[in-house]
Enzyme design. Structure first.
Site, PDB file in Angstrom:
ATOM      1  N   CYS A   6     -20.565  63.108 116.746  1.00  9.58           N
ATOM      2  CA  CYS A   6     -21.312  64.289 116.311  1.00  9.58           C
ATOM      3  C   CYS A   6     -20.398  65.298 115.609  1.00  9.58           C
ATOM      4  O   CYS A   6     -19.828  64.994 114.578  1.00  9.58           O
ATOM      5  CB  CYS A   6     -22.090  64.897 117.474  1.00  9.58           C
ATOM      6  SG  CYS A   6     -23.450  65.971 116.909  1.00  9.58           S
TER       7      CYS A   6
ATOM      8  N   LYS B  46     -33.397  72.085 112.297  1.00  6.02           N
ATOM      9  CA  LYS B  46     -32.558  71.338 113.230  1.00  6.02           C
ATOM     10  C   LYS B  46     -32.964  69.870 113.260  1.00  6.02           C
ATOM     11  O   LYS B  46     -34.163  69.551 113.341  1.00  6.02           O
ATOM     12  CB  LYS B  46     -32.678  71.947 114.628  1.00  6.02           C
ATOM     13  CG  LYS B  46     -31.756  71.299 115.665  1.00  6.02           C
ATOM     14  CD  LYS B  46     -31.878  72.000 117.013  1.00  6.02           C
ATOM     15  CE  LYS B  46     -30.917  71.414 118.011  1.00  6.02           C
ATOM     16  NZ  LYS B  46     -30.978  72.096 119.322  1.00  6.02           N
TER      17      LYS B  46
ATOM     18  N   SER C 295     -29.021  65.887 117.723  1.00  2.68           N
ATOM     19  CA  SER C 295     -29.291  67.286 118.031  1.00  2.68           C
ATOM     20  C   SER C 295     -28.243  68.113 117.300  1.00  2.68           C
ATOM     21  O   SER C 295     -27.145  68.353 117.812  1.00  2.68           O
ATOM     22  CB  SER C 295     -29.212  67.533 119.544  1.00  2.68           C
ATOM     23  OG  SER C 295     -29.439  68.900 119.833  1.00  2.68           O
TER      24      SER C 295
ATOM     25  N   HIS D  39     -25.844  61.177 119.079  1.00  2.00           N
ATOM     26  CA  HIS D  39     -25.414  61.266 120.473  1.00  2.00           C
ATOM     27  C   HIS D  39     -25.932  60.061 121.259  1.00  2.00           C
ATOM     28  O   HIS D  39     -26.808  60.194 122.119  1.00  2.00           O
ATOM     29  CB  HIS D  39     -25.934  62.552 121.120  1.00  2.00           C
ATOM     30  CG  HIS D  39     -25.159  63.769 120.756  1.00  2.00           C
ATOM     31  ND1 HIS D  39     -23.897  64.020 121.258  1.00  2.00           N
ATOM     32  CD2 HIS D  39     -25.460  64.802 119.928  1.00  2.00           C
ATOM     33  CE1 HIS D  39     -23.455  65.172 120.775  1.00  2.00           C
ATOM     34  NE2 HIS D  39     -24.379  65.673 119.965  1.00  2.00           N
TER      35      HIS D  39
ATOM     36  N   GLU E  73     -24.679  58.672 123.665  1.00  3.25           N
ATOM     37  CA  GLU E  73     -24.331  58.818 125.081  1.00  3.25           C
ATOM     38  C   GLU E  73     -25.350  59.631 125.862  1.00  3.25           C
ATOM     39  O   GLU E  73     -25.296  59.669 127.102  1.00  3.25           O
ATOM     40  CB  GLU E  73     -22.950  59.468 125.222  1.00  3.25           C
ATOM     41  CG  GLU E  73     -22.889  60.972 124.981  1.00  3.25           C
ATOM     42  CD  GLU E  73     -22.884  61.383 123.512  1.00  3.25           C
ATOM     43  OE1 GLU E  73     -22.822  62.586 123.225  1.00  3.25           O
ATOM     44  OE2 GLU E  73     -22.949  60.479 122.642  1.00  3.25           O
TER      45      GLU E  73
ATOM     46  N   ARG F 281     -35.097  74.481 127.837  1.00  6.63           N
ATOM     47  CA  ARG F 281     -34.214  75.641 127.941  1.00  6.63           C
ATOM     48  C   ARG F 281     -34.505  76.640 126.833  1.00  6.63           C
ATOM     49  O   ARG F 281     -34.693  77.835 127.082  1.00  6.63           O
ATOM     50  CB  ARG F 281     -32.755  75.183 127.862  1.00  6.63           C
ATOM     51  CG  ARG F 281     -31.720  76.307 127.911  1.00  6.63           C
ATOM     52  CD  ARG F 281     -30.391  75.830 127.347  1.00  6.63           C
ATOM     53  NE  ARG F 281     -30.487  75.530 125.920  1.00  6.63           N
ATOM     54  CZ  ARG F 281     -29.613  74.772 125.243  1.00  6.63           C
ATOM     55  NH1 ARG F 281     -28.587  74.219 125.879  1.00  6.63           N
ATOM     56  NH2 ARG F 281     -29.774  74.573 123.951  1.00  6.63           N
TER      57      ARG F 281
END
EC number: 2.3.1.31
Length: 316
Positions: free
Chosen positions: A142, A163, A192, A235, A237, A249
């Site tokens: 990333c 985004k 992300s 990502h 992972e 969040r």
């Protein structure tokens, strides 16, 4: 074979509960093999979460892996205790004279800043430069991939209008490349990020090879021609709930956030997310450890420079 991690590392308990094979240094010392030495430069604020995610993937191979966690001296972590960092992490100065079979450089939530405005940029540049002759193969993830492409190849990043957030489909461009050995023609991976890497600049660079892209998310996987540097813009992972936690969040804070693409069933954030990228993530790291590290790194790491010179014309 297992990944070798300290007994007290919090990630160890999580991995053992998942039946992931981990080993202590005491037991590893009785095995008559040289483990792969892998360093992880962890730039993420939630370091324990990232440790667990990466160790889970690195443990899924027939190779014994010895992990060294590395932190930035030029940045004060506000989300991880000093006790944890002092116990389990080393600084660049402490490992500068050592050599490693592999290195993982994680992402970081600093992508909107110019590279030079990041408080630890100079220290990270020193690590990136050091990796050229102290590490056999480096996996950049990333923002770490953006930083590596910028430092090594002068390829910058661009801010996206929206985004890039969700799980996107990608296509393998060169199935002969060892890093994508065993992949389906298409696969999914999470993203992300607020910035992207210009695909055309990577494609045009004579020392780089683009291996996987997405029509929506753009560049996903590239490597240097000798295979010693890998760049992953997503990502893989991430755990099943990572994007959900990020979405809820921000939504709870009233921040502008869209439902992550291709993640919740029917795009309904009240439902449990679907995990469609896990097998690709395990295969990515297993291929890297096997084909790019174990099969090529010298048994005596002091011979790394000579081995690297021999590999300059070898494309994998």
């Amino acid at each position: 074979m297992p990944v070798n991690v300290p007994r007290a590392l919090p990630a160890r308990r999580t991995l053992e509960s998942e039946n992931v094979f981990v080993m202590s240094s005491e037991r590893a010392g009785h095995q008559d093999i040289r483990p792969l030495r892998i360093a992880i430069v962890n730039l993420m604020p939630t370091k324990i979460v990232t440790e667990t995610q990466l160790l889970r993937l690195l443990a899924n191979s027939p190779l014994q892996v010895e992990i060294t966690l590395v932190r930035m001296c030029s940045h004060e972590s506000r989300n991880t205790s000093t006790e944890h960092l002092d116990t389990f992490y080393r600084t660049f100065e402490q490992i500068r004279d050592e050599r490693f079979d592999g290195l993982v450089i994680t992402g970081a939530p600093v992508e909107k800043l110019p590279f030079e405005a990041v408080d630890y940029w100079d220290e990270l540049c020193a690590i990136l430069d050091w990796s050229a002759d102290h590490v056999y193969s480096t996996m950049h993830v990333c923002w770490g991939a953006q930083a590596g492409l910028y430092r090594h190849y002068d390829i910058g990043k661009v801010e996206l209008p929206d985004k890039m957030f969700g799980v996107f489909e990608h296509r393998v461009l060169d199935p002969r490349a060892r890093i994508v050995s065993g992949y389906d023609e298409t696969f999914t991976a999470p993203h992300s990020r607020h910035t992207g890497t210009p695909l055309e600049e990577v494609q045009a660079h004579p020392q780089l090879q683009v291996l996987a892209t997405s029509e929506t998310a753009g560049l996903y996987l590239a490597q240097s021609r000798d295979g010693r540097q890998l760049f992953v813009t997503g990502h893989p992972e991430y755990e099943a709930d990572t994007l959900a936690l990020e979405y809820h969040r921000d939504a709870s804070k009233g921040l502008p956030i869209e439902v992550p693409v291709g993640y919740f069933p029917d795009d309904d954030p009240t439902q449990p997310p679907r995990v469609t990228w896990r097998s690709h993530a395990f295969l990515l790291y297993a291929n890297w450890l096997n084909y790019y590290v174990y099969q090529r790194t010298p048994y005596d790491l002091a011979e790394m420079q000579r081995a690297a010179r021999r590999a300059d014309s070898y494309v994998i």
